[in-house]
Design a protein around this motif. Structure first.
Motif, PDB file in Angstrom:
ATOM      1  N   VAL A 166      55.118  16.909  93.940  1.00 19.03           N
ATOM      2  CA  VAL A 166      53.776  17.473  94.120  1.00 19.03           C
ATOM      3  C   VAL A 166      53.880  18.948  94.505  1.00 19.03           C
ATOM      4  N   VAL A 167      54.791  19.264  95.426  1.00 21.63           N
ATOM      5  CA  VAL A 167      54.979  20.654  95.859  1.00 21.63           C
ATOM      6  C   VAL A 167      55.429  21.518  94.679  1.00 21.63           C
ATOM      7  N   GLU A 168      56.366  21.020  93.903  1.00 18.25           N
ATOM      8  CA  GLU A 168      56.916  21.800  92.790  1.00 18.25           C
ATOM      9  C   GLU A 168      55.948  21.922  91.618  1.00 18.25           C
ATOM     10  N   GLU A 169      55.211  20.863  91.326  1.00 16.56           N
ATOM     11  CA  GLU A 169      54.358  20.830  90.133  1.00 16.56           C
ATOM     12  C   GLU A 169      52.890  21.147  90.411  1.00 16.56           C
ATOM     13  N   ASN A 170      52.508  21.089  91.679  1.00 14.59           N
ATOM     14  CA  ASN A 170      51.129  21.368  92.072  1.00 14.59           C
ATOM     15  C   ASN A 170      50.131  20.456  91.345  1.00 14.59           C
ATOM     16  N   ARG A 171      50.487  19.200  91.237  1.00 11.97           N
ATOM     17  CA  ARG A 171      49.592  18.184  90.672  1.00 11.97           C
ATOM     18  C   ARG A 171      49.972  16.826  91.244  1.00 11.97           C
ATOM     19  N   ASP A 172      49.057  15.895  91.158  1.00 15.52           N
ATOM     20  CA  ASP A 172      49.292  14.568  91.715  1.00 15.52           C
ATOM     21  C   ASP A 172      50.180  13.740  90.789  1.00 15.52           C
ATOM     22  N   PRO A 173      51.064  12.947  91.378  1.00 13.50           N
ATOM     23  CA  PRO A 173      51.872  12.048  90.550  1.00 13.50           C
ATOM     24  C   PRO A 173      51.034  10.846  90.125  1.00 13.50           C
ATOM     25  N   PRO A 174      51.508  10.101  89.142  1.00 11.87           N
ATOM     26  CA  PRO A 174      50.784   8.878  88.773  1.00 11.87           C
ATOM     27  C   PRO A 174      50.822   7.875  89.928  1.00 11.87           C
ATOM     28  N   ALA A 175      49.874   6.972  89.928  1.00  7.69           N
ATOM     29  CA  ALA A 175      49.844   5.936  90.967  1.00  7.69           C
ATOM     30  C   ALA A 175      51.134   5.115  90.908  1.00  7.69           C
ATOM     31  N   ARG A 176      51.621   4.746  92.081  1.00  9.86           N
ATOM     32  CA  ARG A 176      52.857   3.959  92.160  1.00  9.86           C
ATOM     33  C   ARG A 176      52.588   2.523  91.701  1.00  9.86           C
ATOM     34  N   GLU A 177      53.542   1.983  90.936  1.00  2.95           N
ATOM     35  CA  GLU A 177      53.475   0.589  90.495  1.00  2.95           C
ATOM     36  C   GLU A 177      54.856  -0.041  90.617  1.00  2.95           C
ATOM     37  N   VAL A 178      54.871  -1.353  90.689  1.00  2.00           N
ATOM     38  CA  VAL A 178      56.129  -2.100  90.696  1.00  2.00           C
ATOM     39  C   VAL A 178      56.564  -2.263  89.241  1.00  2.00           C
ATOM     40  N   PRO A 179      57.828  -1.966  88.934  1.00  2.00           N
ATOM     41  CA  PRO A 179      58.283  -2.133  87.544  1.00  2.00           C
ATOM     42  C   PRO A 179      58.107  -3.583  87.090  1.00  2.00           C
ATOM     43  N   PRO A 180      57.559  -3.794  85.893  1.00  2.00           N
ATOM     44  CA  PRO A 180      57.230  -5.153  85.453  1.00  2.00           C
ATOM     45  C   PRO A 180      58.403  -5.986  84.938  1.00  2.00           C
ATOM     46  N   TYR A 181      59.556  -5.365  84.669  1.00  2.00           N
ATOM     47  CA  TYR A 181      60.677  -6.100  84.076  1.00  2.00           C
ATOM     48  C   TYR A 181      61.961  -5.880  84.881  1.00  2.00           C
ATOM     49  N   PRO A 182      62.035  -6.414  86.099  1.00  2.00           N
ATOM     50  CA  PRO A 182      63.237  -6.170  86.912  1.00  2.00           C
ATOM     51  C   PRO A 182      64.491  -6.755  86.253  1.00  2.00           C
ATOM     52  N   ARG A 183      65.556  -5.959  86.280  1.00  2.00           N
ATOM     53  CA  ARG A 183      66.837  -6.371  85.695  1.00  2.00           C
ATOM     54  C   ARG A 183      67.958  -6.033  86.668  1.00  2.00           C
ATOM     55  N   ALA A 184      69.011  -6.790  86.594  1.00  2.00           N
ATOM     56  CA  ALA A 184      70.221  -6.482  87.362  1.00  2.00           C
ATOM     57  C   ALA A 184      71.276  -5.994  86.373  1.00  2.00           C
ATOM     58  N   LEU A 185      71.170  -4.723  85.999  1.00  2.00           N
ATOM     59  CA  LEU A 185      72.119  -4.142  85.052  1.00  2.00           C
ATOM     60  C   LEU A 185      73.411  -3.771  85.766  1.00  2.00           C
ATOM     61  N   PRO A 186      74.508  -3.685  85.014  1.00  2.00           N
ATOM     62  CA  PRO A 186      75.751  -3.230  85.635  1.00  2.00           C
ATOM     63  C   PRO A 186      75.589  -1.800  86.152  1.00  2.00           C
ATOM     64  N   THR A 187      76.244  -1.516  87.266  1.00  2.00           N
ATOM     65  CA  THR A 187      76.154  -0.189  87.875  1.00  2.00           C
ATOM     66  C   THR A 187      77.552   0.367  88.120  1.00  2.00           C
ATOM     67  N   ALA A 188      77.617   1.671  88.213  1.00  2.00           N
ATOM     68  CA  ALA A 188      78.889   2.323  88.528  1.00  2.00           C
ATOM     69  C   ALA A 188      79.264   2.002  89.966  1.00  2.00           C
ATOM     70  N   PRO A 189      80.550   1.896  90.238  1.00  2.00           N
ATOM     71  CA  PRO A 189      80.948   1.654  91.627  1.00  2.00           C
ATOM     72  C   PRO A 189      80.562   2.833  92.511  1.00  2.00           C
ATOM     73  N   ALA A 190      80.300   2.544  93.761  1.00  2.00           N
ATOM     74  CA  ALA A 190      79.954   3.602  94.711  1.00  2.00           C
ATOM     75  C   ALA A 190      81.161   4.512  94.906  1.00  2.00           C
ATOM     76  N   LEU A 191      80.882   5.798  95.033  1.00  2.00           N
ATOM     77  CA  LEU A 191      81.959   6.758  95.270  1.00  2.00           C
ATOM     78  C   LEU A 191      82.471   6.592  96.684  1.00  2.00           C
ATOM     79  N   SER A 192      83.774   6.682  96.811  1.00  2.00           N
ATOM     80  CA  SER A 192      84.343   6.534  98.158  1.00  2.00           C
ATOM     81  C   SER A 192      84.635   7.875  98.773  1.00  2.00           C
TER      82      SER A 192
END
Length: 192
Positions: A166-192
């Motif tokens: 909002v600060v950077e763009e000087n406009r309102d973001p879209p309304a927040r919503e919960v993503p409709p298709y939750p998935r457990a995709l593979p993720t990169a390992p956390a950096l140590s």
């Protein structure tokens, strides 16, 4: 009686490798590298960083589909029923992950939409193929065709990230919503 430090062979090898890497990276250096204070890094860490820079500079620019042998191809989504598409989608996600390609921010897409995104945008994209074990490509699936982060703002951004936008763009973001298709995709390992 003066104390003399006799470096271990590993330390000497590390310093020699550092000198080699610095020589090899020289042709690629520009002013951006001056922002990194290498004196603060332990030599093994600096070596890993320089190796990753060299790998990036030397990496070929290849479409993601051609990272595979044979190159990956997906048939049009409209030719598959839902069960076939689901199976092929997850097979493809696993294949992408096998090449350390991680799909981020996908939970707002249906399976059919994500499959089509992979087929139309990800497979043909030319990306530097940096073959290092710690290197993962994170494909941000939240940007729209115009590069607008609206899906990211709507589904994934934190309150702080939304406020910053909002600060950077000087406009309102879209309304927040919960993503409709939750998935457990593979993720990169956390950096140590």
């Amino acid at each position: 009686m003066p104390l003399t430090h006799h470096p271990e062979p590993e330390e000497v090898d590390c310093l020699i490798r550092n000198a080699e890497l610095r020589d090899e990276i020289e042709p690629y250096l520009d002013e951006a590298i001056s922002e990194i204070n290498f004196r603060l890094l332990p030599t093994p860490t600096e070596n890993r960083f320089l190796e990753s820079m060299l790998a990036w500079e030397r990496a070929p620019l290849v479409s993601i589909a051609r990272w595979f042998d044979p190159p990956l191809a997906l048939q049009p989504a409209c030719t598959l029923d839902d069960e076939q598409l689901f199976s092929r989608l997850w097979e493809t996600i696993e294949k992408l992950f096998s090449k350390r390609i991680v799909l981020d921010f996908t939970d707002h897409f249906s399976d059919r939409e994500l499959y089509s995104l992979i087929r139309r945008e990800i497979f043909p994209a030319a990306v530097k193929r940096v073959d290092l074990p710690d290197n993962y490509i994170h494909w941000d699936c939240s940007a729209d065709d115009a590069g607008e982060p609206l899906a990211w703002l709507k589904y994934y951004a934190t309150d702080q990230e939304r406020e910053q936008w909002v600060v950077e763009e000087n406009r309102d973001p879209p309304a927040r919503e919960v993503p409709p298709y939750p998935r457990a995709l593979p993720t990169a390992p956390a950096l140590s």
